[in-house]
Scaffold this active site. Structure first.
Site, PDB file in Angstrom:
ATOM      1  CB  CYS A  27      -0.573   2.419   4.151  1.00  0.00           C
ATOM      2  SG  CYS A  27      -2.102   1.718   3.630  1.00  0.00           S
ATOM      3  CG  ASP A  28       3.269   1.025   4.490  1.00  0.00           C
ATOM      4  OD1 ASP A  28       2.861   1.588   5.506  1.00  0.00           O
ATOM      5  OD2 ASP A  28       2.968   0.048   4.078  1.00  0.00           O
ATOM      6  CB  CYS A  85      -0.894  -0.146   1.315  1.00  0.00           C
ATOM      7  SG  CYS A  85      -2.002   1.520   1.042  1.00  0.00           S
TER       8      CYS A  85
END
Length: 317
Positions: free
Chosen positions: A136-137, A133
């Site tokens: 997300c990261d 992701c």
């Protein structure tokens, strides 16, 4: 015993639904699958979930959600759902280890699992430099060099997104030609931060035991191997919704994502609701999943109790 509501899945969507239904005195039963907590349990630090200015560990966030739901009266059981009968109410579920269960309403929040390559060093390094992701990261790789594996639209979109943080984003794809649409390819090729390693097949992800240091690839023509050094690896080859057990039971699209009535969590079967990534292939974020979990709980209670009898002031406070 017939439960008022059974929730399948314990990611942000299922646990949020459990909190809301438990606070509404519906005593939901939550069935935990083989990976309680969903994809967030594979994430180390979560920095984009509201209310945690210093971030929170993914497993800790899920554990706190579960404790919150339990506090209000939700119960949890570990099991694997093998069959669902939604032809009539109460709905019947066959669950390994629990036998047959009955429910007046059913919330499906079984999520979607990111497709993985299955190469050595991949799964063991998720959260240590390997991610599925970018949204997300990506922030954790500011000023770094990363690679993204995939050739579809989502891979191109994530490659462009990662250039907001990383100094270099290298796209690895096993063929010379990408599967992405022309507009997405053009956008990626126009980005000066994106480099290309086409016709390369990843065969191993290399780390020093603490973090990723490179990915070993094999030339698809010559079969020669080389090591591409990198600080992070993003796998973007798609997701599989966890709906295999619902085939021919509920309406779903060609990829297996459950279809819901726009603006609701209603499936094609009255009393069955879907929330989280199992019905969302666009956003796939913890906060959006939690939001649809709230919606599913409200939709389920309105279905069971009737619109006129609901007082949501306590649940919304």
């Amino acid at each position: 015993m017939t439960h008022q509501a059974i929730i399948l899945g314990t990611g942000p969507a299922g646990l949020t639904a459990a909190v809301y239904l438990a606070r509404a005195n519906m005593e939901p039963l939550v069935i935990e699958g083989p990976e309680p907590g969903g994809q967030l349990t594979l994430t180390t630090e979560v920095e984009n979930f509201p209310g945690f200015p210093d971030g929170v560990m993914g497993p800790e966030l899920m554990d706190n959600m579960k404790k919150q739901a339990k506090r209000f009266g939700a119960t949890f059981e570990r099991g694997w759902v093998t069959d669902v009968n939604v032809d009539q109410r109460p709905f019947k579920l066959s669950v390994d280890g629990l036998g047959e269960l009955e429910a007046q309403s059913l919330i499906i929040s079984t999520g979607a699992s990111a497709k993985l390559l299955g190469v050595p060093g991949e799964k063991s390094n998720i959260g240590k430099g390997v991610s599925t992701c970018a949204t997300c990261d990506g922030f954790f790789f500011r000023g770094k060099k990363v690679v993204i594996i995939g050739g579809g639209d989502s891979a191109m979109e994530e490659a462009n997104f990662l250039t907001k943080f990383a100094d270099e984003v290298q796209v690895i794809h096993r063929r010379n030609e990408l599967r992405a649409s022309k507009i997405m390819q053009d956008r990626a090729r126009a980005n000066e931060k994106i480099t290309w390693a086409l016709n390369k097949t990843p065969v191993e992800m290399v780390s020093d035991g603490m973090k990723i240091s490179g990915v070993k690839v094999k030339d698809s023509d010559t079969e020669e191997e080389e090591l591409l050094e990198t600080d992070g690896i993003f796998v973007a080859i798609g997701h599989n919704p966890n709906t295999e057990f619902l085939k021919n039971k509920l309406d779903m699209d060609e990829k297996g994502y459950l279809l819901v009535e726009p603006g609701t969590t209603n499936t094609n079967i009255p009393g069955v609701f879907a929330c989280g990534d199992v019905q969302d292939q666009k956003y796939r974020q913890a906060v959006t999943a939690a939001g649809t979990g709230c919606m599913a709980a409200m939709d389920a209670e309105r279905f069971i109790e009737g619109e006129a009898t609901i007082d949501w002031s306590q649940s919304l406070s």
